[in-house]
Design a protein around this motif. Structure first.
Motif, PDB file in Angstrom:
ATOM      1  N   ARG A   1      -1.021  -4.523  -7.450  1.00  0.00           N
ATOM      2  CA  ARG A   1      -0.242  -3.279  -7.534  1.00  0.00           C
ATOM      3  C   ARG A   1      -1.149  -2.069  -7.736  1.00  0.00           C
ATOM      4  O   ARG A   1      -0.929  -1.007  -7.130  1.00  0.00           O
ATOM      5  N   GLU A   2      -2.169  -2.236  -8.582  1.00  0.00           N
ATOM      6  CA  GLU A   2      -3.068  -1.114  -8.857  1.00  0.00           C
ATOM      7  C   GLU A   2      -3.936  -0.788  -7.637  1.00  0.00           C
ATOM      8  O   GLU A   2      -4.147   0.382  -7.304  1.00  0.00           O
TER       9      GLU A   2
ATOM     10  N   ASP B   1      -1.185   6.464  -3.030  1.00  0.00           N
ATOM     11  CA  ASP B   1      -0.778   7.698  -3.696  1.00  0.00           C
ATOM     12  C   ASP B   1      -1.934   8.392  -4.402  1.00  0.00           C
ATOM     13  O   ASP B   1      -1.947   9.612  -4.525  1.00  0.00           O
ATOM     14  N   TRP B   2      -2.883   7.600  -4.877  1.00  0.00           N
ATOM     15  CA  TRP B   2      -3.986   8.161  -5.644  1.00  0.00           C
ATOM     16  C   TRP B   2      -5.186   8.368  -4.730  1.00  0.00           C
ATOM     17  O   TRP B   2      -5.644   7.423  -4.072  1.00  0.00           O
TER      18      TRP B   2
ATOM     19  N   TYR C   1       0.812  -1.221   0.000  1.00  0.00           N
ATOM     20  CA  TYR C   1       0.000   0.000   0.000  1.00  0.00           C
ATOM     21  C   TYR C   1       0.843   1.267   0.000  1.00  0.00           C
ATOM     22  O   TYR C   1       1.767   1.435   0.801  1.00  0.00           O
ATOM     23  N   SER C   2       0.507   2.161  -0.934  1.00  0.00           N
ATOM     24  CA  SER C   2       1.058   3.513  -0.927  1.00  0.00           C
ATOM     25  C   SER C   2      -0.055   4.546  -0.808  1.00  0.00           C
ATOM     26  O   SER C   2       0.138   5.596  -0.207  1.00  0.00           O
TER      27      SER C   2
ATOM     28  N   ARG D   1      -2.285   1.349  -4.935  1.00  0.00           N
ATOM     29  CA  ARG D   1      -2.074   2.769  -5.218  1.00  0.00           C
ATOM     30  C   ARG D   1      -3.290   3.605  -4.835  1.00  0.00           C
ATOM     31  O   ARG D   1      -3.181   4.828  -4.723  1.00  0.00           O
ATOM     32  N   ARG D   2      -4.451   2.983  -4.660  1.00  0.00           N
ATOM     33  CA  ARG D   2      -5.667   3.714  -4.316  1.00  0.00           C
ATOM     34  C   ARG D   2      -5.720   3.925  -2.809  1.00  0.00           C
ATOM     35  O   ARG D   2      -5.198   3.159  -2.023  1.00  0.00           O
ATOM     36  N   ARG D   3      -6.434   4.966  -2.401  1.00  0.00           N
ATOM     37  CA  ARG D   3      -6.409   5.400  -1.011  1.00  0.00           C
ATOM     38  C   ARG D   3      -7.213   4.483  -0.090  1.00  0.00           C
ATOM     39  O   ARG D   3      -6.857   4.295   1.083  1.00  0.00           O
TER      40      ARG D   3
END
Length: 325
Positions: free
Chosen positions: A217-218, A151-152, A148-149, A221-223
């Motif tokens: 991976r996708e 970023d979006w 988890y990032s 990237r979501r919050r």
């Protein structure tokens, strides 16, 4: 052990075939739904072997894992052996009951030769299996890692065939939720949402049937991850999102109330509460990180792969004579 099973649910099978057995998958000439063979979008070990259906009569099998009612007839016709009589068999029930709930009778109700193994306690409670032996083996997930990032500043939803399945998977809730945060919907036949829902293009993006590794991976990237299903069994995509370290917003329906503890996100039957929670996570990345970390720990604790495989080995040992000897 040599285990004959059908490739029905890819994510569940991905976990099941990680054990220390040989897994035999029927293969039809056209790779139809009764003979898909090995997965194309999941990574499976070499112990998973495709067996052409015309070779199954000459193939040694220690136990059959059935997952759809018609597989009882298929198994007997293709192998020449009756499940539960000539060879041990277990029936895995993945789904919540349909029809006249809570009075829905299970197709294997009242027989005693084949145990029915449910994937959630909710399913076991709601299916009427009569005198058939029943058990529960909760899901286990191959850990994709803490990716988890966030970023979006967008919310992720994973669902298959959302237009046809409609209210069962909460498709009608997407317009409300999209006003709290842009939605990215992943799964099969999700492109149909573009015309079915009146949501501005920048508030709804769809991603069609991605391979599992890319999907993970996708999502990461979501919050925030949003689980909208009203009446389906516990979605493995929900547990995968928690493993990734994503905070969760989910309908308080079926098994989700047990899978998502308070520290892992927001679970509610009130759509407005869900919408507010989506807005909060989308706009507060710090809180999203903290709650997502708690979601990952909860998922690892309850839905880890080692526990899942140990539970299945225990059931096989109890029901299959060759495993106990």
């Amino acid at each position: 052990m040599r285990i004959l099973l059908w490739h029905v649910h890819g994510s569940w099978t991905t976990s099941f075939v990680q054990g220390e057995h040989d897994y035999l998958l029927p293969l039809t000439p056209g790779r139809d739904s009764d003979g898909l063979g090995r997965a194309r979008t999941w990574d499976w070990p070499l112990s998973v072997v495709e067996v052409p259906v015309d070779e199954l009569r000459d193939t040694d099998v220690d136990v059959m894992i059935l997952q759809r009612p018609h597989q009882l007839e298929l198994a007997e016709r293709w192998t020449g052996r009756r499940p539960g009589r000539d060879v041990p068999a277990l029936y895995v029930e993945h789904n919540t009951p349909g029809g006249d709930v809570p009075f829905t009778r299970h197709p294997l109700a009242d027989q005693t030769a084949i145990p029915v193994v449910h994937v959630t306690h909710f399913n076991r409670l709601f299916w009427d299996c009569g005198s058939a032996p029943t058990d529960v083996v909760e899901h286990g997930i191959v850990d994709p890692g803490h990716l988890y990032s966030g970023d979006w500043a967008r919310a992720a939803v994973v669902v298959n065939d959302p237009v046809r399945r409609g209210r069962a998977v909460g498709t009608d809730l997407l317009p409300l939720l999209s006003r709290s945060g842009p939605l990215d919907v992943f799964g099969m036949k999700v492109h149909a949402l573009d015309e079915a829902l009146e949501i501005p293009g920048d508030r709804l993006w769809t991603f069609e049937d991605l391979p599992q590794a890319r999907l993970h991976r996708e999502l990461a990237r979501r919050r925030v991850y949003v689980h909208t299903s009203r009446w389906t069994s516990l979605g493995l995509s929900l547990l995968e999102a928690m493993h990734l370290g994503m905070p969760v917003v989910a309908l308080a329906a079926t098994e989700a109330v047990a899978a998502v503890p308070p520290e892992a996100g927001v679970v509610s039957t009130r759509p407005d509460d869900l919408a507010r929670a989506v807005w909060r996570f989308v706009h507060d990345p710090t809180e999203a990180q903290v709650v997502g970390a708690a979601a990952r720990q909860a998922a690892l604790s309850r839905y880890g792969l080692s526990r899942f495989l140990a539970d299945w080995d225990a059931r096989l040992g109890a029901w299959v004579p060759s495993a106990a000897s």
